[in-house]
Design a protein around this motif. Sequence first.
Motif, PDB file in Angstrom:
ATOM      1  N   ARG A   7     -40.152  18.923  15.442  1.00  0.00           N
ATOM      2  CA  ARG A   7     -39.652  19.794  14.357  1.00  0.00           C
ATOM      3  C   ARG A   7     -38.206  19.461  14.001  1.00  0.00           C
ATOM      4  NH1 ARG A   7     -42.879  23.051  17.201  1.00  0.00           N
ATOM      5  NH2 ARG A   7     -41.243  24.045  18.437  1.00  0.00           N
ATOM      6  N   LEU A   8     -37.381  19.196  15.002  1.00  0.00           N
ATOM      7  CA  LEU A   8     -35.988  18.828  14.740  1.00  0.00           C
ATOM      8  C   LEU A   8     -35.908  17.488  14.019  1.00  0.00           C
ATOM      9  CD1 LEU A   8     -34.355  19.898  18.121  1.00  0.00           C
ATOM     10  CD2 LEU A   8     -34.016  20.979  15.884  1.00  0.00           C
ATOM     11  N   ALA A   9     -36.773  16.540  14.389  1.00  0.00           N
ATOM     12  CA  ALA A   9     -36.769  15.228  13.749  1.00  0.00           C
ATOM     13  C   ALA A   9     -37.222  15.310  12.300  1.00  0.00           C
ATOM     14  CB  ALA A   9     -37.672  14.270  14.522  1.00  0.00           C
ATOM     15  N   LEU A  10     -38.099  16.242  12.006  1.00  0.00           N
ATOM     16  CA  LEU A  10     -38.630  16.362  10.638  1.00  0.00           C
ATOM     17  C   LEU A  10     -37.721  17.157   9.706  1.00  0.00           C
ATOM     18  CD1 LEU A  10     -42.419  16.934  11.418  1.00  0.00           C
ATOM     19  CD2 LEU A  10     -41.333  14.873  10.463  1.00  0.00           C
ATOM     20  N   ARG A  45     -50.643  17.149  19.058  1.00  0.00           N
ATOM     21  CA  ARG A  45     -50.617  16.631  17.687  1.00  0.00           C
ATOM     22  C   ARG A  45     -49.161  16.476  17.302  1.00  0.00           C
ATOM     23  NH1 ARG A  45     -55.220  16.907  14.441  1.00  0.00           N
ATOM     24  NH2 ARG A  45     -53.788  16.759  12.702  1.00  0.00           N
ATOM     25  N   SER A  46     -48.833  15.342  16.703  1.00  0.00           N
ATOM     26  CA  SER A  46     -47.452  15.096  16.283  1.00  0.00           C
ATOM     27  C   SER A  46     -47.449  14.221  15.045  1.00  0.00           C
ATOM     28  CB  SER A  46     -46.670  14.408  17.407  1.00  0.00           C
ATOM     29  OG  SER A  46     -45.363  14.113  16.970  1.00  0.00           O
ATOM     30  N   ARG A  47     -46.723  14.668  14.036  1.00  0.00           N
ATOM     31  CA  ARG A  47     -46.587  13.864  12.817  1.00  0.00           C
ATOM     32  C   ARG A  47     -45.590  12.732  13.031  1.00  0.00           C
ATOM     33  NH1 ARG A  47     -45.641  18.573   8.567  1.00  0.00           N
ATOM     34  NH2 ARG A  47     -44.122  18.968  10.161  1.00  0.00           N
ATOM     35  N   VAL A  48     -44.745  12.869  14.045  1.00  0.00           N
ATOM     36  CA  VAL A  48     -43.816  11.802  14.410  1.00  0.00           C
ATOM     37  C   VAL A  48     -44.474  11.003  15.535  1.00  0.00           C
ATOM     38  CG1 VAL A  48     -41.536  11.287  15.346  1.00  0.00           C
ATOM     39  CG2 VAL A  48     -41.833  13.219  13.788  1.00  0.00           C
ATOM     40  N   ARG A  49     -44.437   9.679  15.424  1.00  0.00           N
ATOM     41  CA  ARG A  49     -45.056   8.844  16.456  1.00  0.00           C
ATOM     42  C   ARG A  49     -44.408   9.112  17.812  1.00  0.00           C
ATOM     43  NH1 ARG A  49     -44.172   3.263  15.702  1.00  0.00           N
ATOM     44  NH2 ARG A  49     -42.295   3.868  14.609  1.00  0.00           N
ATOM     45  N   VAL A  50     -45.225   9.062  18.853  1.00  0.00           N
ATOM     46  CA  VAL A  50     -44.759   9.230  20.225  1.00  0.00           C
ATOM     47  C   VAL A  50     -45.043   7.922  20.963  1.00  0.00           C
ATOM     48  CG1 VAL A  50     -44.955  10.553  22.363  1.00  0.00           C
ATOM     49  CG2 VAL A  50     -45.244  11.706  20.155  1.00  0.00           C
ATOM     50  N   ARG A  51     -44.023   7.393  21.611  1.00  0.00           N
ATOM     51  CA  ARG A  51     -44.192   6.119  22.329  1.00  0.00           C
ATOM     52  C   ARG A  51     -45.045   6.333  23.576  1.00  0.00           C
ATOM     53  NH1 ARG A  51     -41.161   3.649  26.552  1.00  0.00           N
ATOM     54  NH2 ARG A  51     -41.541   1.421  26.581  1.00  0.00           N
ATOM     55  N   PRO A  52     -46.141   5.564  23.721  1.00  0.00           N
ATOM     56  CA  PRO A  52     -46.939   5.661  24.951  1.00  0.00           C
ATOM     57  C   PRO A  52     -46.098   5.226  26.154  1.00  0.00           C
ATOM     58  CG  PRO A  52     -48.169   4.543  23.224  1.00  0.00           C
ATOM     59  CD  PRO A  52     -46.749   4.666  22.741  1.00  0.00           C
ATOM     60  N   THR A  53     -46.163   6.002  27.212  1.00  0.00           N
ATOM     61  CA  THR A  53     -45.357   5.715  28.394  1.00  0.00           C
ATOM     62  C   THR A  53     -45.896   6.456  29.599  1.00  0.00           C
ATOM     63  OG1 THR A  53     -43.086   5.623  29.217  1.00  0.00           O
ATOM     64  CG2 THR A  53     -43.717   7.604  28.039  1.00  0.00           C
ATOM     65  N   THR A  54     -45.387   6.116  30.762  1.00  0.00           N
ATOM     66  CA  THR A  54     -45.686   6.846  31.990  1.00  0.00           C
ATOM     67  C   THR A  54     -44.364   7.115  32.693  1.00  0.00           C
ATOM     68  OG1 THR A  54     -47.840   5.775  32.227  1.00  0.00           O
ATOM     69  CG2 THR A  54     -46.912   6.804  34.194  1.00  0.00           C
ATOM     70  N   VAL A  55     -44.151   8.383  33.050  1.00  0.00           N
ATOM     71  CA  VAL A  55     -42.930   8.776  33.748  1.00  0.00           C
ATOM     72  C   VAL A  55     -43.306   9.637  34.949  1.00  0.00           C
ATOM     73  CG1 VAL A  55     -41.401   8.661  31.732  1.00  0.00           C
ATOM     74  CG2 VAL A  55     -42.625  10.766  32.218  1.00  0.00           C
ATOM     75  N   GLY A  56     -42.416   9.657  35.928  1.00  0.00           N
ATOM     76  CA  GLY A  56     -42.629  10.501  37.093  1.00  0.00           C
ATOM     77  C   GLY A  56     -42.265  11.939  36.789  1.00  0.00           C
ATOM     78  N   GLY A  57     -42.682  12.830  37.656  1.00  0.00           N
ATOM     79  CA  GLY A  57     -42.364  14.241  37.479  1.00  0.00           C
ATOM     80  C   GLY A  57     -40.882  14.505  37.688  1.00  0.00           C
ATOM     81  N   GLY A  74     -35.137  16.192   8.436  1.00  0.00           N
ATOM     82  CA  GLY A  74     -34.668  15.297   7.384  1.00  0.00           C
ATOM     83  C   GLY A  74     -33.333  14.653   7.687  1.00  0.00           C
ATOM     84  N   ASP A  75     -32.408  15.380   8.247  1.00  0.00           N
ATOM     85  CA  ASP A  75     -31.080  14.837   8.504  1.00  0.00           C
ATOM     86  C   ASP A  75     -30.934  14.265   9.909  1.00  0.00           C
ATOM     87  OD1 ASP A  75     -30.422  15.663   5.986  1.00  0.00           O
ATOM     88  OD2 ASP A  75     -29.504  17.541   6.644  1.00  0.00           O
ATOM     89  N   ALA A  76     -31.945  14.388  10.715  1.00  0.00           N
ATOM     90  CA  ALA A  76     -31.837  13.997  12.118  1.00  0.00           C
ATOM     91  C   ALA A  76     -31.890  12.478  12.269  1.00  0.00           C
ATOM     92  CB  ALA A  76     -32.949  14.634  12.934  1.00  0.00           C
ATOM     93  N   ARG A  77     -30.812  11.918  12.794  1.00  0.00           N
ATOM     94  CA  ARG A  77     -30.798  10.494  13.141  1.00  0.00           C
ATOM     95  C   ARG A  77     -31.191  10.323  14.603  1.00  0.00           C
ATOM     96  NH1 ARG A  77     -26.605  10.576   9.392  1.00  0.00           N
ATOM     97  NH2 ARG A  77     -26.828   9.003   7.786  1.00  0.00           N
ATOM     98  N   THR A  78     -30.749  11.264  15.411  1.00  0.00           N
ATOM     99  CA  THR A  78     -31.064  11.254  16.831  1.00  0.00           C
ATOM    100  C   THR A  78     -31.253  12.688  17.292  1.00  0.00           C
ATOM    101  OG1 THR A  78     -29.721   9.271  17.167  1.00  0.00           O
ATOM    102  CG2 THR A  78     -30.291  10.529  19.116  1.00  0.00           C
ATOM    103  N   VAL A  79     -32.275  12.888  18.097  1.00  0.00           N
ATOM    104  CA  VAL A  79     -32.538  14.201  18.696  1.00  0.00           C
ATOM    105  C   VAL A  79     -32.753  13.975  20.181  1.00  0.00           C
ATOM    106  CG1 VAL A  79     -34.164  16.135  18.825  1.00  0.00           C
ATOM    107  CG2 VAL A  79     -33.594  15.140  16.601  1.00  0.00           C
ATOM    108  N   ARG A  80     -32.133  14.820  20.986  1.00  0.00           N
ATOM    109  CA  ARG A  80     -32.340  14.771  22.438  1.00  0.00           C
ATOM    110  C   ARG A  80     -32.670  16.179  22.910  1.00  0.00           C
ATOM    111  NH1 ARG A  80     -30.403   9.823  23.748  1.00  0.00           N
ATOM    112  NH2 ARG A  80     -28.522   9.084  22.754  1.00  0.00           N
ATOM    113  N   VAL A  81     -33.803  16.290  23.596  1.00  0.00           N
ATOM    114  CA  VAL A  81     -34.231  17.579  24.131  1.00  0.00           C
ATOM    115  C   VAL A  81     -34.482  17.391  25.630  1.00  0.00           C
ATOM    116  CG1 VAL A  81     -35.999  19.388  24.073  1.00  0.00           C
ATOM    117  CG2 VAL A  81     -35.288  18.257  21.948  1.00  0.00           C
ATOM    118  N   GLY A  82     -33.741  18.127  26.440  1.00  0.00           N
ATOM    119  CA  GLY A  82     -33.955  18.072  27.880  1.00  0.00           C
ATOM    120  C   GLY A  82     -35.143  18.936  28.276  1.00  0.00           C
ATOM    121  N   VAL A  83     -35.926  18.442  29.227  1.00  0.00           N
ATOM    122  CA  VAL A  83     -37.106  19.161  29.695  1.00  0.00           C
ATOM    123  C   VAL A  83     -36.989  19.307  31.209  1.00  0.00           C
ATOM    124  CG1 VAL A  83     -39.623  19.251  29.714  1.00  0.00           C
ATOM    125  CG2 VAL A  83     -38.447  18.015  27.875  1.00  0.00           C
TER     126      VAL A  83
END
Length: 148
Positions: free
Chosen positions: A62-65, A117-129, A67-76
């Motif tokens: 949602r933040l990326a969409l 579901r995401s309108r922005v592409r998500v890079r396939p990856t594997t990460v640890g917990g 329009g003005d977002a060049r970079t978004v970082r969300v900590g999880v």
Amino acid sequence: MADRGVSTALNYVLALAVVALLVSGLFVGMSGFAEERRDGAVRTELSVVGNRLATELGTAERLALTGDARTVRVGVALPARVSGTDYAVAISRTAPEQYVLVLRAPAADVSATVRLRSRVRVRPTTVGGGDLRVVYDGATDRLEVTDG
């Protein structure tokens, strides 16, 4: 009189054998039950963790969409372990705008799947917990999940 002494000792030994047999049967029967309960707990926790990650991916989308977002970082902030075991998150694309998050706890041989579901592409990856970061790069127009 010797017969009475043997009879009492024999009854005692037989009673101990029956009790030992019953107790060992109880342990064997309950071990499978306890393992099933543990697997269920791990599966539930993996599902909760997967849904939390999917929610944060949705927030970054949602933040990326906007329009003005060049970079978004969300900590999880996710737990490093679930029910005392390590886990990993694999993200893959199943169709346009559809992704699947598969969380696996190899030690428990348990997995959980969360659809996204995401309108922005998500890079396939594997990460640890553990703590992760969802990053949107406007130059590549995609989200990426990395170790936190």
